[in-house]
Design a protein around this motif. Sequence first.
Motif, mmCIF file in Angstrom:
data_model
loop_
_atom_site.group_PDB
_atom_site.id
_atom_site.type_symbol
_atom_site.label_atom_id
_atom_site.label_comp_id
_atom_site.label_asym_id
_atom_site.label_seq_id
_atom_site.Cartn_x
_atom_site.Cartn_y
_atom_site.Cartn_z
ATOM 1 N N LEU A 71 0.629 -1.242 -0.088
ATOM 2 C CA LEU A 71 -0.115 0.019 -0.079
ATOM 3 C C LEU A 71 0.912 1.437 0.044
ATOM 4 C CD1 LEU A 71 -2.489 1.504 0.475
ATOM 5 C CD2 LEU A 71 -2.416 1.438 2.850
ATOM 6 N N LEU A 72 1.713 1.217 0.846
ATOM 7 C CA LEU A 72 2.679 2.421 1.080
ATOM 8 C C LEU A 72 3.515 2.483 -0.248
ATOM 9 C CD1 LEU A 72 4.077 1.985 4.695
ATOM 10 C CD2 LEU A 72 2.256 3.685 3.847
ATOM 11 N N LEU A 73 3.986 1.825 -0.890
ATOM 12 C CA LEU A 73 4.544 1.739 -2.082
ATOM 13 C C LEU A 73 3.969 2.319 -3.270
ATOM 14 C CD1 LEU A 73 7.065 -1.355 -2.356
ATOM 15 C CD2 LEU A 73 7.731 0.983 -1.921
ATOM 16 N N LEU A 74 2.561 1.810 -3.256
ATOM 17 C CA LEU A 74 1.803 2.151 -4.529
ATOM 18 C C LEU A 74 1.329 3.564 -4.192
ATOM 19 C CD1 LEU A 74 -0.243 -1.115 -5.058
ATOM 20 C CD2 LEU A 74 1.023 0.266 -6.628
ATOM 21 N N LEU A 75 0.885 3.953 -3.018
ATOM 22 C CA LEU A 75 0.078 5.107 -2.666
ATOM 23 C C LEU A 75 1.183 6.439 -2.795
ATOM 24 C CD1 LEU A 75 -2.313 6.586 -1.555
ATOM 25 C CD2 LEU A 75 -1.236 6.083 0.810
ATOM 26 N N TRP A 83 -1.879 3.487 -9.757
ATOM 27 C CA TRP A 83 -2.657 3.164 -8.654
ATOM 28 C C TRP A 83 -4.048 3.000 -9.111
ATOM 29 C CZ3 TRP A 83 -2.899 2.968 -3.672
ATOM 30 C CH2 TRP A 83 -3.916 3.588 -2.901
ATOM 31 N N ALA A 84 -4.571 3.464 -9.929
ATOM 32 C CA ALA A 84 -5.725 3.226 -10.394
ATOM 33 C C ALA A 84 -6.150 1.721 -10.954
ATOM 34 C CB ALA A 84 -6.410 3.914 -11.605
ATOM 35 N N VAL A 85 -5.094 1.194 -11.315
ATOM 36 C CA VAL A 85 -4.951 -0.310 -11.839
ATOM 37 C C VAL A 85 -4.883 -1.058 -10.506
ATOM 38 C CG1 VAL A 85 -3.775 -1.872 -13.031
ATOM 39 C CG2 VAL A 85 -4.175 0.140 -14.050
ATOM 40 N N ALA A 86 -4.185 -0.794 -9.788
ATOM 41 C CA ALA A 86 -4.178 -1.468 -8.168
ATOM 42 C C ALA A 86 -5.777 -1.473 -7.578
ATOM 43 C CB ALA A 86 -3.159 -0.849 -7.578
ATOM 44 N N VAL A 87 -6.095 -0.038 -7.600
ATOM 45 C CA VAL A 87 -7.587 -0.185 -7.102
ATOM 46 C C VAL A 87 -8.459 -1.254 -7.896
ATOM 47 C CG1 VAL A 87 -9.533 1.248 -6.723
ATOM 48 C CG2 VAL A 87 -7.245 1.955 -6.361
ATOM 49 N N ALA A 88 -8.279 -1.086 -9.198
ATOM 50 C CA ALA A 88 -9.326 -2.001 -9.933
ATOM 51 C C ALA A 88 -8.927 -3.538 -9.701
ATOM 52 C CB ALA A 88 -8.979 -1.868 -11.453
ATOM 53 N N PHE A 89 -7.672 -3.765 -9.276
ATOM 54 C CA PHE A 89 -7.591 -5.322 -8.721
ATOM 55 C C PHE A 89 -8.223 -5.738 -7.496
ATOM 56 C CE2 PHE A 89 -4.579 -8.370 -6.972
ATOM 57 C CZ PHE A 89 -4.863 -9.473 -7.719
#
Length: 277
Positions: free
Chosen positions: A22-26, A34-40
């Motif tokens: 989370l911290l790395l992506l955020l 980030w939007a793709v990670a949220v989609a996952f």
Amino acid sequence: MIAPLGNASRRLLTAAALIAGLLLLLFFAPATLWAVAVAFVVFLAGREWCRLIGWAEVPAWGGALGYVVGYAFLWRVSGVSLGEPVLPVLEAVMIAGAAFWLSLAPWTLLAGWRCRSRSLWAAVGALVLWPAALAVVALREFSALHLLAMMALVWVADAAAYYVGRRWGRHKLAPTISPGKTIEGALGAFVAVGGYATLLYLLGLAPAGTPFGHFFVVLLALTAVAIEGDLFESWMKRVAGVKDSGDVLPGHGGVLDRIDSLTATMPFLALWWLERQ
């Protein structure tokens, strides 16, 4: 021979991996990643939701894909994908989510509503997942640090409710929905969030120009909504006859088990934050 990890060790390792990711992506991922990670996350949570409402395995995967497509469409038309949020569109999505948590969700919990229409419950899943997902993507555009601070509110409330409930819990909060939750635990969550709100304000992590009293009350209100989100997912699991929403997270159950409170709080947080801009 290496001994298998116990449940506590699996929980700890999974939590550490989730926090690090989370911290790395955020803080370091490009906006699109980030939007793709949220989609996952939407995909995994959507599959679990479809399983909870009684869909078979293959349709559940299709339903999960449908939730992702809907999220991607909203991400695009809201302007968040271009870094130029269209506030009326964002607000409309957030209002839809907030309206659900202020109407249908509490009515379901209080009346014990058990609708047999899987299609209707699939639509409810959209109201649970889409506004929250779009909110965390949009809010990161304003400030990743502020988003993390607000997400941590849920974790502070959850941890306080758990430990206070275990130590001093005597009176059940919702015995027919989640027997382990207590009134004392809920009160502990409010006290802990009150202290957390004070700390955030002193650190300058409240929206600019927000009076302390306003900030304090909003965070307490978000705590109440977080508890509602937790109870609503517990209700869904109880109706489905399962302990966890899934098993994708070792020692933690499913994705919905980890984001239940966030799905409820994020639309309200986004509305409040957008109003402060």
